[in-house]
Motif scaffolding. Structure first.
Motif, PDB file in Angstrom:
ATOM      1  N   PRO A 297      21.543  23.145  13.837  1.00  0.00           N
ATOM      2  CA  PRO A 297      20.687  23.651  14.664  1.00  0.00           C
ATOM      3  C   PRO A 297      21.047  25.156  15.262  1.00  0.00           C
ATOM      4  CG  PRO A 297      21.868  22.234  16.189  1.00  0.00           C
ATOM      5  CD  PRO A 297      22.543  21.774  14.705  1.00  0.00           C
ATOM      6  N   GLU A 298      22.362  25.583  14.852  1.00  0.00           N
ATOM      7  CA  GLU A 298      22.996  26.690  15.218  1.00  0.00           C
ATOM      8  C   GLU A 298      22.089  27.976  14.601  1.00  0.00           C
ATOM      9  OE1 GLU A 298      26.881  26.124  14.321  1.00  0.00           O
ATOM     10  OE2 GLU A 298      27.237  24.868  15.845  1.00  0.00           O
ATOM     11  N   ARG A 299      21.772  28.946  15.270  1.00  0.00           N
ATOM     12  CA  ARG A 299      20.962  29.862  14.832  1.00  0.00           C
ATOM     13  C   ARG A 299      21.565  31.303  15.403  1.00  0.00           C
ATOM     14  NH1 ARG A 299      14.896  28.013  16.145  1.00  0.00           N
ATOM     15  NH2 ARG A 299      15.940  27.827  18.296  1.00  0.00           N
ATOM     16  N   PRO A 300      21.733  32.347  14.723  1.00  0.00           N
ATOM     17  CA  PRO A 300      22.089  33.857  15.147  1.00  0.00           C
ATOM     18  C   PRO A 300      21.217  34.230  16.246  1.00  0.00           C
ATOM     19  CG  PRO A 300      22.057  33.861  12.859  1.00  0.00           C
ATOM     20  CD  PRO A 300      21.107  32.647  13.369  1.00  0.00           C
ATOM     21  N   ARG A 301      21.881  34.678  17.448  1.00  0.00           N
ATOM     22  CA  ARG A 301      21.010  35.173  18.367  1.00  0.00           C
ATOM     23  C   ARG A 301      21.365  36.970  18.469  1.00  0.00           C
ATOM     24  NH1 ARG A 301      19.989  30.608  18.451  1.00  0.00           N
ATOM     25  NH2 ARG A 301      19.704  29.317  20.012  1.00  0.00           N
ATOM     26  N   TYR A 302      22.445  37.097  18.504  1.00  0.00           N
ATOM     27  CA  TYR A 302      22.715  38.559  18.531  1.00  0.00           C
ATOM     28  C   TYR A 302      23.760  39.140  17.445  1.00  0.00           C
ATOM     29  CZ  TYR A 302      20.432  38.550  23.104  1.00  0.00           C
ATOM     30  OH  TYR A 302      19.564  38.313  24.157  1.00  0.00           O
ATOM     31  N   ILE A 303      23.636  40.239  16.907  1.00  0.00           N
ATOM     32  CA  ILE A 303      24.466  40.674  15.919  1.00  0.00           C
ATOM     33  C   ILE A 303      24.997  42.028  16.082  1.00  0.00           C
ATOM     34  CG2 ILE A 303      24.765  41.224  13.254  1.00  0.00           C
ATOM     35  CD1 ILE A 303      22.746  39.161  12.593  1.00  0.00           C
TER      36      ILE A 303
END
Length: 401
Positions: A297-303
């Motif tokens: 369930p881990e997803r990118p938030r900020y790059i």
């Protein structure tokens, strides 16, 4: 309004009454001792002005769920050489103990000298880089009961990604090189919440689990910044300690905590993992970088994307500065979604970078959910012009699994 206190609830001292260790002035109060049916002293009745009533309500509402909260020191395992490349491992063994990792911190003490061990002179243009301690490690990892919670590679660049240039060289030089006796000695406190997203986001206690902090030491070159005419330097660690809060709950709270533990109830643990990837880019006008992201369930938030040229392993370069490579456009593809939706169309020679500047300035308020006026990092257009790293942000609500 009248409030009655039993004998064990109060003490009188210096025309004040102490209630739960809080001082309430008796000025303006009517004071009357009371007796029980047998004529024994029972307590006092205070007729309080309205402002003192409000203060009493505040006292009654104060949190008394914690009896004791103290930091305890943990050192690397016996036999560890603090100054050899390799692992520095600190363990907190499994025990009947409540700890608070979010408020734990490292104390690192050492000395900056020439490679032969002699001190620098006051007029030598040399000091530690911005965020120097993080540049002394290639990886920092936190584990609970042997399970990796977070592992951060390139912690120097990762934690300095929002830094703005080399401001403060003279201040650091004075603090490190000129002021101490002996010269070059330092002591720094590094909160773990500045390294790990887990410690920043999960502000709860941990019970009965072995905790391991592993720091992989590397060479000193990225942590030292000097002029070309100054001798090479080295950093010698004298102490690396992990200070962890021990929490002693009040009996009522402890009962509830043990009850929760006995129920084997699953507790949600949500936090933002920090991940840093590092590649050498081709000498061309455009390139594509396929990022390695973790599964659901881990997803990118900020790059955050930054550029550096010839900064590694050179004491004459400052790796905490990100270079202006005259970027014209940058975007991220997450599945089929594109961020940002509209091209930047930047031109640093023409000083056309207001969107990128705004994104960098707004990142802190978004990430920490703070008011933009309070969290303004003072990244102004002139700083962006010479510093230039581009930031793209994604919202979790808009990213599919």
């Amino acid at each position: 309004m009248a409030i009655e206190f039993k004998r064990h609830d109060y003490q009188t001292r210096d025309s004040c009454i102490l209630v739960k260790n809080a001082r309430i002035s008796l000025e303006g109060c009517e004071f009357l001792e009371t007796e029980d049916v047998n004529g024994h002293h029972r307590g006092v009745v205070l007729k309080l002005p309205e402002e003192k009533v409000d203060r009493m309500k505040e006292i009654e509402g104060e949190d008394e769920s914690i009896e004791e909260y103290e930091h305890y020191e943990y050192d690397p395992i016996t036999g560890t050489n603090l100054n050899n490349p390799g692992e520095l491992r600190i363990n907190i063994e499994t025990q009947d103990l409540f700890t608070h990792p979010s408020e734990s911190y490292l104390i690192i003490e050492g000395r900056l000298t020439k490679t032969d061990g002699t001190a620098y002179a006051n007029d030598d243009n040399v000091t530690l880089t911005n965020n120097a301690l993080m540049y002394l490690f290639s990886n920092i990892k936190y584990q609970l009961s042997g399970q990796e919670i977070e592992s951060l590679f390139h912690p120097g660049q990762a934690s300095a990604a929002a830094a703005a240039g080399n401001a403060g060289f003279s201040v650091r030089q004075s603090y490190i090189t000129k002021s101490p006796d002996p010269k070059g000695t330092f002591s720094f406190r590094v909160p773990l919440k500045h390294i790990f997203g887990f410690c920043e986001d999960y502000d709860k206690i941990v019970y009965g689990m072995k905790q391991t902090l592993t720091l992989v030491r590397k060479t000193d070159n990225d942590a030292i910044f000097r002029n070309a005419n100054v001798d090479d330097g080295k950093i010698t660690f004298e102490k690396v300690s992990w200070f962890m809060p021990h929490v002693l709950p009040a009996d009522a709270e402890k009962f509830q905590l043990y009850k929760t533990l006995d129920s084997n109830e699953l507790l949600p643990v949500m936090y933002r993992i920090r991940q840093c990837d590092y590649i050498s880019i081709p000498q061309s006008t455009s390139f594509t970088w396929r990022l390695s992201v973790k599964s659901a369930p881990e997803r990118p938030r900020y790059i955050i994307v930054g550029f550096q040229t010839d900064k590694d392993g050179d004491q004459e370069q400052n790796p905490s500065i990100f270079d202006n490579v005259n970027v014209r456009n940058i975007f991220v593809m997450l599945n089929s979604a594109r961020y940002p939706a509209v091209d930047y169309n930047l031109s640093f020679p023409k000083q056309q970078f207001s969107r990128a500047n705004g994104d960098v300035a707004a990142f802190r308020s978004k990430f920490y959910n703070m008011d933009e006026l309070v969290s303004n990092p003072n990244i102004t257009p002139p700083i962006t012009r010479h510093f230039s790293h581009c930031l793209c942000s994604t919202s979790a609500s808009r990213v599919s699994d």
